[in-house]
Design an enzyme around this catalytic site. Sequence first.
Site: not given
Length: 215
Positions: A110, A114, A206, A209
Amino acid sequence: MINFKEEKNITIFEHPLIQHKISILRDKETGTNEFRKLVEEIAMLEGFEAMGDLELEDVEIETPIEKCMTPMISGRKLAVVPILRAGLGMVSGILALVPTAKVGHIGMYRDEETHEPHEYYCKLPSPIEERLIIVTDPMLATGGSAVDAIDQIKKHGGKKIKFMCIIAAPEGLEKLHKAHPDVQIYVGHLDRQLNENAYICPGLGDAGDRIFGTK
């Protein structure tokens, strides 16, 4: 906003075991090892439901008593395709149920500015068109990666596709549903919304992670 509970191709789980395990996932004090095991367990629980329509065929076996015809999963019928990297954490849970399943991989990242997804890798089991394909990603946030991954699978000939996630934002779920109304979607828990950084709230941080112990 769509009433997701009324959509036939969306399953939002309410099972107490799934909800309990997701609550532990959310806790910032949950360590990498426990987090990884919980993701695997949740994937197994969701997979049990998602694979309820696997095709069977009768085969002959011999019990200690006699020969008989008994149902078994048909040949080339299942492929698990995680969206890298976090989707890898769900694969072992599905393979625990169906060890003979083939595994493909789709790599997406990603853009931090944006929030748009970009593909960098796609490798699928052949013949993909003959298989039930389960795409896995713990988090369905904006929906961009899931939509693009399924686009790629369809371009390669995939027809019967399901998507499994642990947590979804309404924005991502609606985007995926509208882009691929033929795909059955399985969601562990539907969260409140995305924040300004396109993270799910309350979410769990996340997932990649936390699965792999990276920052």
